[in-house]
Enzyme design. Structure first.
Site, PDB file in Angstrom:
ATOM      1  N   TRP A 144       0.800  -1.223   0.000  1.00  0.00           N
ATOM      2  CA  TRP A 144       0.000   0.000   0.000  1.00  0.00           C
ATOM      3  C   TRP A 144       0.832   1.272   0.000  1.00  0.00           C
ATOM      4  O   TRP A 144       0.282   2.363  -0.033  1.00  0.00           O
ATOM      5  CB  TRP A 144      -0.928   0.022   1.230  1.00  0.00           C
ATOM      6  CG  TRP A 144      -0.251  -0.420   2.502  1.00  0.00           C
ATOM      7  CD1 TRP A 144      -0.341  -1.654   3.098  1.00  0.00           C
ATOM      8  CD2 TRP A 144       0.643   0.337   3.331  1.00  0.00           C
ATOM      9  NE1 TRP A 144       0.443  -1.716   4.225  1.00  0.00           N
ATOM     10  CE2 TRP A 144       1.065  -0.507   4.399  1.00  0.00           C
ATOM     11  CE3 TRP A 144       1.142   1.645   3.278  1.00  0.00           C
ATOM     12  CZ2 TRP A 144       1.939  -0.080   5.395  1.00  0.00           C
ATOM     13  CZ3 TRP A 144       2.025   2.053   4.279  1.00  0.00           C
ATOM     14  CH2 TRP A 144       2.411   1.200   5.314  1.00  0.00           C
ATOM     15  N   LYS A 157      -3.342  -8.325  -7.484  1.00  0.00           N
ATOM     16  CA  LYS A 157      -4.051  -8.192  -6.200  1.00  0.00           C
ATOM     17  C   LYS A 157      -3.449  -7.001  -5.464  1.00  0.00           C
ATOM     18  O   LYS A 157      -2.357  -7.081  -4.925  1.00  0.00           O
ATOM     19  CB  LYS A 157      -3.865  -9.472  -5.380  1.00  0.00           C
ATOM     20  CG  LYS A 157      -4.951  -9.776  -4.363  1.00  0.00           C
ATOM     21  CD  LYS A 157      -5.115  -8.806  -3.220  1.00  0.00           C
ATOM     22  CE  LYS A 157      -4.200  -9.012  -2.034  1.00  0.00           C
ATOM     23  NZ  LYS A 157      -4.373  -7.935  -1.021  1.00  0.00           N
ATOM     24  N   SER A 167       5.956  -7.355   2.828  1.00  0.00           N
ATOM     25  CA  SER A 167       6.806  -7.665   3.978  1.00  0.00           C
ATOM     26  C   SER A 167       7.538  -8.999   3.757  1.00  0.00           C
ATOM     27  O   SER A 167       7.073  -9.872   3.019  1.00  0.00           O
ATOM     28  CB  SER A 167       5.946  -7.753   5.229  1.00  0.00           C
ATOM     29  OG  SER A 167       4.987  -8.778   5.068  1.00  0.00           O
ATOM     30  N   TYR A 189       3.430 -21.302  -0.489  1.00  0.00           N
ATOM     31  CA  TYR A 189       2.305 -21.547  -1.414  1.00  0.00           C
ATOM     32  C   TYR A 189       2.811 -22.221  -2.689  1.00  0.00           C
ATOM     33  O   TYR A 189       2.179 -23.147  -3.204  1.00  0.00           O
ATOM     34  CB  TYR A 189       1.604 -20.244  -1.821  1.00  0.00           C
ATOM     35  CG  TYR A 189       1.032 -19.395  -0.706  1.00  0.00           C
ATOM     36  CD1 TYR A 189       0.635 -19.960   0.512  1.00  0.00           C
ATOM     37  CD2 TYR A 189       0.866 -18.018  -0.881  1.00  0.00           C
ATOM     38  CE1 TYR A 189       0.106 -19.152   1.518  1.00  0.00           C
ATOM     39  CE2 TYR A 189       0.333 -17.217   0.113  1.00  0.00           C
ATOM     40  CZ  TYR A 189      -0.036 -17.780   1.308  1.00  0.00           C
ATOM     41  OH  TYR A 189      -0.556 -16.988   2.289  1.00  0.00           O
ATOM     42  N   GLU A 201      10.085  -8.888  -3.474  1.00  0.00           N
ATOM     43  CA  GLU A 201      10.728  -7.627  -3.058  1.00  0.00           C
ATOM     44  C   GLU A 201      10.191  -7.340  -1.663  1.00  0.00           C
ATOM     45  O   GLU A 201       8.987  -7.129  -1.501  1.00  0.00           O
ATOM     46  CB  GLU A 201      10.353  -6.480  -3.999  1.00  0.00           C
ATOM     47  CG  GLU A 201      10.767  -6.675  -5.442  1.00  0.00           C
ATOM     48  CD  GLU A 201      12.261  -6.637  -5.653  1.00  0.00           C
ATOM     49  OE1 GLU A 201      13.026  -6.397  -4.688  1.00  0.00           O
ATOM     50  OE2 GLU A 201      12.674  -6.874  -6.791  1.00  0.00           O
ATOM     51  N   CYS A 202      11.044  -7.361  -0.676  1.00  0.00           N
ATOM     52  CA  CYS A 202      10.538  -7.319   0.706  1.00  0.00           C
ATOM     53  C   CYS A 202      11.058  -6.102   1.470  1.00  0.00           C
ATOM     54  O   CYS A 202      11.361  -5.079   0.892  1.00  0.00           O
ATOM     55  CB  CYS A 202      10.884  -8.614   1.409  1.00  0.00           C
ATOM     56  SG  CYS A 202      10.152 -10.048   0.598  1.00  0.00           S
ATOM     57  N   CYS A 236      10.197   1.005   1.691  1.00  0.00           N
ATOM     58  CA  CYS A 236      11.031  -0.187   1.889  1.00  0.00           C
ATOM     59  C   CYS A 236      12.507   0.179   1.978  1.00  0.00           C
ATOM     60  O   CYS A 236      13.266  -0.460   2.686  1.00  0.00           O
ATOM     61  CB  CYS A 236      10.801  -1.170   0.764  1.00  0.00           C
ATOM     62  SG  CYS A 236      10.996  -0.418  -0.852  1.00  0.00           S
ATOM     63  N   LYS A 288       1.575   0.361  15.940  1.00  0.00           N
ATOM     64  CA  LYS A 288       2.833  -0.379  15.815  1.00  0.00           C
ATOM     65  C   LYS A 288       4.019   0.604  15.875  1.00  0.00           C
ATOM     66  O   LYS A 288       4.993   0.380  16.600  1.00  0.00           O
ATOM     67  CB  LYS A 288       2.819  -1.152  14.497  1.00  0.00           C
ATOM     68  CG  LYS A 288       4.048  -1.972  14.241  1.00  0.00           C
ATOM     69  CD  LYS A 288       3.931  -2.759  12.928  1.00  0.00           C
ATOM     70  CE  LYS A 288       5.304  -2.969  12.331  1.00  0.00           C
ATOM     71  NZ  LYS A 288       5.311  -3.446  10.958  1.00  0.00           N
ATOM     72  N   GLU A 294      12.166  -3.505  10.989  1.00  0.00           N
ATOM     73  CA  GLU A 294      11.615  -2.513  10.056  1.00  0.00           C
ATOM     74  C   GLU A 294      10.412  -1.843  10.734  1.00  0.00           C
ATOM     75  O   GLU A 294       9.406  -2.488  11.012  1.00  0.00           O
ATOM     76  CB  GLU A 294      11.176  -3.193   8.751  1.00  0.00           C
ATOM     77  CG  GLU A 294      10.705  -2.185   7.715  1.00  0.00           C
ATOM     78  CD  GLU A 294      10.213  -2.835   6.422  1.00  0.00           C
ATOM     79  OE1 GLU A 294       9.448  -3.814   6.486  1.00  0.00           O
ATOM     80  OE2 GLU A 294      10.586  -2.337   5.346  1.00  0.00           O
TER      81      GLU A 294
HETATM   82  P1  NAP Z   1       2.287  -7.027   3.403  1.00  0.00           P
HETATM   83  O1  NAP Z   1       1.435  -7.026   4.595  1.00  0.00           O
HETATM   84  O2  NAP Z   1       3.345  -8.068   3.263  1.00  0.00           O
HETATM   85  O3  NAP Z   1       1.297  -7.096   2.148  1.00  0.00           O
HETATM   86  C1  NAP Z   1       1.736  -7.119   0.819  1.00  0.00           C
HETATM   87  C2  NAP Z   1       0.659  -7.768  -0.025  1.00  0.00           C
HETATM   88  O4  NAP Z   1       0.507  -9.153   0.359  1.00  0.00           O
HETATM   89  C3  NAP Z   1      -0.726  -7.136   0.167  1.00  0.00           C
HETATM   90  O5  NAP Z   1      -1.417  -7.150  -1.047  1.00  0.00           O
HETATM   91  C4  NAP Z   1      -1.343  -8.060   1.174  1.00  0.00           C
HETATM   92  O6  NAP Z   1      -2.742  -8.028   1.244  1.00  0.00           O
HETATM   93  C5  NAP Z   1      -0.833  -9.406   0.725  1.00  0.00           C
HETATM   94  N1  NAP Z   1      -0.909 -10.398   1.791  1.00  0.00           N
HETATM   95  C6  NAP Z   1      -0.932 -10.189   3.136  1.00  0.00           C
HETATM   96  N2  NAP Z   1      -1.021 -11.362   3.785  1.00  0.00           N
HETATM   97  C7  NAP Z   1      -1.054 -12.339   2.844  1.00  0.00           C
HETATM   98  C8  NAP Z   1      -1.126 -13.751   2.897  1.00  0.00           C
HETATM   99  N3  NAP Z   1      -1.186 -14.406   4.054  1.00  0.00           N
HETATM  100  N4  NAP Z   1      -1.116 -14.429   1.732  1.00  0.00           N
HETATM  101  C9  NAP Z   1      -1.050 -13.786   0.551  1.00  0.00           C
HETATM  102  N5  NAP Z   1      -0.991 -12.447   0.442  1.00  0.00           N
HETATM  103  C10 NAP Z   1      -0.980 -11.728   1.575  1.00  0.00           C
HETATM  104  O7  NAP Z   1       3.025  -5.660   3.185  1.00  0.00           O
HETATM  105  P2  NAP Z   1       2.373  -4.225   3.358  1.00  0.00           P
HETATM  106  O8  NAP Z   1       2.100  -4.055   4.799  1.00  0.00           O
HETATM  107  O9  NAP Z   1       1.255  -4.045   2.395  1.00  0.00           O
HETATM  108  O10 NAP Z   1       3.580  -3.296   2.825  1.00  0.00           O
HETATM  109  C11 NAP Z   1       4.691  -2.971   3.566  1.00  0.00           C
HETATM  110  C12 NAP Z   1       5.881  -3.878   3.276  1.00  0.00           C
HETATM  111  O11 NAP Z   1       6.214  -3.835   1.893  1.00  0.00           O
HETATM  112  C13 NAP Z   1       7.140  -3.436   3.993  1.00  0.00           C
HETATM  113  O12 NAP Z   1       7.781  -4.526   4.564  1.00  0.00           O
HETATM  114  C14 NAP Z   1       7.998  -2.840   2.881  1.00  0.00           C
HETATM  115  O13 NAP Z   1       9.368  -2.846   3.133  1.00  0.00           O
HETATM  116  C15 NAP Z   1       7.628  -3.693   1.730  1.00  0.00           C
HETATM  117  N6  NAP Z   1       7.951  -3.032   0.445  1.00  0.00           N
HETATM  118  C16 NAP Z   1       9.018  -3.489  -0.292  1.00  0.00           C
HETATM  119  C17 NAP Z   1       9.372  -2.865  -1.496  1.00  0.00           C
HETATM  120  C18 NAP Z   1      10.529  -3.359  -2.326  1.00  0.00           C
HETATM  121  O14 NAP Z   1      10.616  -2.995  -3.506  1.00  0.00           O
HETATM  122  N7  NAP Z   1      11.441  -4.159  -1.806  1.00  0.00           N
HETATM  123  C19 NAP Z   1       8.620  -1.775  -1.956  1.00  0.00           C
HETATM  124  C20 NAP Z   1       7.546  -1.339  -1.177  1.00  0.00           C
HETATM  125  C21 NAP Z   1       7.224  -1.991   0.016  1.00  0.00           C
HETATM  126  P3  NAP Z   1      -3.422  -7.123   2.413  1.00  0.00           P
HETATM  127  O15 NAP Z   1      -3.258  -5.760   1.961  1.00  0.00           O
HETATM  128  O16 NAP Z   1      -4.827  -7.579   2.448  1.00  0.00           O
HETATM  129  O17 NAP Z   1      -2.705  -7.398   3.696  1.00  0.00           O
HETATM  130 MG    MG Z   2      -0.774  -5.790   5.170  1.00  0.00          MG
END
Ligand code: NAP
Ligand code: MG
Length: 500
Positions: free
Chosen positions: A168, A192, A246, A256, A268-269, A303, A353, A402
């Site tokens: 997001w 998604k 994340s 999966y 990309e995490c 990130c 958080k 993080e």
């Molecule tokens: P997140 O909670 O890991 O969610 C990412 C995506 O995965 C969302 O679409 C989320 O859906 C989905 N998701 C969550 N739980 C899941 C599950 N159990 N099974 C399958 N899909 C699932 O991350 P976020 O909170 O949206 O974003 C922040 C993170 O993104 C941070 O850790 C940041 O560092 C990382 N990030 C990395 C980069 C990069 O390029 N390396 C760039 C931007 C952000 P929901 O929205 O419904 O939870």
């Molecule tokens: Mg999330």
């Protein structure tokens, strides 16, 4: 719609917005088969914005079937690359024609400052689609050096149906980082978006269709991670998932894949990026400018956020004083105000958080120099002051985890070896910055730091021509942006011919 960055114009445009709230499958808007929706809210005031279709496994299945049909039909996958280029360039033009609207959608749903969305996120989104579109007909395959009795072609083919699951924090831009190379190489996509930010992705799919991307080639299934996200990850007919989010959820995608069809997974995490400042850094005012940007841009919900400032002890107090003075000038407030530098954090649980990390920093003995509080509570929004901690110990949670909020941890060193060891003392390895006037030290340290992008004398993720992704637990098997992103959305095939 193009947007004038003036308060009145922004508000007027925001009230005129019409939200697309349903899934986009096979070229059409559809409700979730269950009829269920979920609420998306505006983090600037905590109020609901819209009800979005809550897609689940049957909806994902419908989208995957449409994507597969489109892929098999060849309407996109076997189209001439030059034609895919033309249509994707038209898609970029559509994005440009609606840039103001897209900027507003991301500001309203993610709490990001409108000035950032209008001058960075959306222009970068457009540029990204253009860059990958333009590359579509400029990539050559190979002929291998066989003997004269054979001809061996080494060719790239699209992988097939690609699931994209995104976060997001840069909603439109993260979509573009996946869609650009995945579509340019001929794949069909099921995207998604994050449940907190679906609106710009849905609109982008509609604009792509208007530009001529055929039905079924780009589908968007809004929904929750546990349901829609997991269904994409486990679907037996998805060939690949490109994920940004994340590290914890990234790990689930590997599971999966292992438990379903061994689909290709690109992750990309997260990150805990160091900014290392040597005593010979050329200009501390410039360094402070970059350090503040690295830590507080996008509310630290980034990130590659430079959340650890690692400074030579000789200059630490001087630099930190400049950082604190500058951070104080970053206006926190309404994301729709074009003067705002820090908008709202994404949602209440995330606010809690981040505040929890600030409490842990105090409890573990770090010294709070600036901020540390929630503010503007009466607005109903989730605002936190830019926060700076000094004397942060390497074992403290604020040094290791993080936070994804506007919290900067300052640490100090006295030798280059110590600086490199501190920079690398993390499970992450996404990005790093180093500041020095010595070109030899710059090269030595850039090589010694284990991170996907190391910037020298600036905070930067590079541009579209450079790959972006992480070492260690910041990523897995892939890179976004640049020509390297094209490769990961293709399969390598050998065609071996016996010549007679
Ligand atoms: P997140 O909670 O890991 O969610 C990412 C995506 O995965 C969302 O679409 C989320 O859906 C989905 N998701 C969550 N739980 C899941 C599950 N159990 N099974 C399958 N899909 C699932 O991350 P976020 O909170 O949206 O974003 C922040 C993170 O993104 C941070 O850790 C940041 O560092 C990382 N990030 C990395 C980069 C990069 O390029 N390396 C760039 C931007 C952000 P929901 O929205 O419904 O939870
Ligand atoms: Mg999330």
């Amino acid at each position: 719609m193009n947007l004038q960055l003036k308060p009145k114009a922004i508000r007027a445009a925001a009230t005129r917005l019409r939200f697309r709230t349903r899934a986009f499958i096979d070229g059409q808007f559809v409700s979730a088969q269950s009829g269920r929706t979920f609420t998306t809210e505006n983090p600037a005031n905590g109020r609901p914005l819209a009800q979005i279709a809550a897609c689940e496994a049957p909806d994902v299945d419908r989208a995957v079937k449409a994507a597969r049909r489109a892929f098999e039909s060849g309407s996109w996958s076997r189209r001439k690359p030059a034609e895919r280029k033309r249509i994707l360039l038209a898609f970029a033009d559509q994005l440009e024609a609606h840039a103001g609207e897209l900027a507003l959608l991301d500001t309203l749903e993610a709490g990001k400052p409108i000035a950032d969305c209008a001058t960075m996120d959306i222009p970068d989104t457009i540029a990204c689609i253009r860059w990958h579109a333009e590359a579509a007909d400029k990539l050559y395959d190979h002929v291998s050096p066989t003997g004269p009795e054979n001809l061996a072609l080494i060719v790239r083919e699209p992988v097939g149906v690609v699931g994209c699951v995104i976060p997001w924090n840069f909603p439109a831009q993260m979509a573009a980082w996946k869609l650009g190379p995945a579509l340019a190489t001929g794949n069909s996509v099921v995207l998604k978006p994050a449940e907190l930010t679906s609106l710009s992705a849905i609109r982008m799919a509609e604009l792509a269709a208007e530009a001529g991307v055929p039905p079924g080639v780009l589908n968007v299934v809004p929904g929750l991670g546990e349901t829609a996200g997991q269904a994409v990850g486990r679907h037996p007919d998805v060939d690949m998932v490109a994920f940004t989010g994340s590290t914890e959820v990234g790990r689930s995608f590997l599971k999966y894949a292992a438990e379903s069809n061994l689909k290709r997974i690109i992750l990309e995490c997260g990150g805990k990026s160091p900014q290392v400042v040597f005593a010979d850094a050329p200009d501390l005012d410039t360094v402070a400018g970059h350090a503040v940007g690295a830590a507080f841009w996008n509310m630290g919900e980034n990130c590659s956020c430079g959340s650890r400032l690692i400074v030579h002890q000789k200059i630490k107090d001087k630099l930190v004083a400049k950082v604190v003075a500058l951070a104080k000038t970053w206006k926190v407030g309404d994301p729709l105000d074009p003067q705002t530098r820090l908008g709202a954090l994404i949602e209440r649980p995330h606010l809690e958080k981040v505040l929890g990390y600030i409490e842990s920093g105090k409890a573990e003995g770090a010294r709070l120099l600036l901020g540390g509080r929630r503010i503007l509570e009466e607005s109903g929004g989730y605002y936190v002051e830019p926060t700076v901690f000094d004397r942060v110990g390497g074992r403290m949670r604020i040094a290791r985890e993080e936070i994804f909020g506007p919290v900067l941890s300052v640490m100090s060193f006295s030798t280059d070896e110590e600086a490199v060891a501190l920079a690398n003392d993390t499970n992450y390895g996404l990005a790093a910055s180093i500041y020095t006037g010595d070109v030899n030290r710059a090269h030595r340290v850039a090589r010694a730091i284990r991170a996907g992008t190391v910037s020298v004398n600036c905070f930067s993720e590079g541009d579209l021509t450079t790959p972006f992704g992480g070492f260690k637990q910041s990523g897995f098997a892939g890179r976004d942006k640049s020509i390297w992103a094209h490769e990961q959305y293709t399969e390598l095939k050998t065609v071996w011919m016996q010549l007679t």
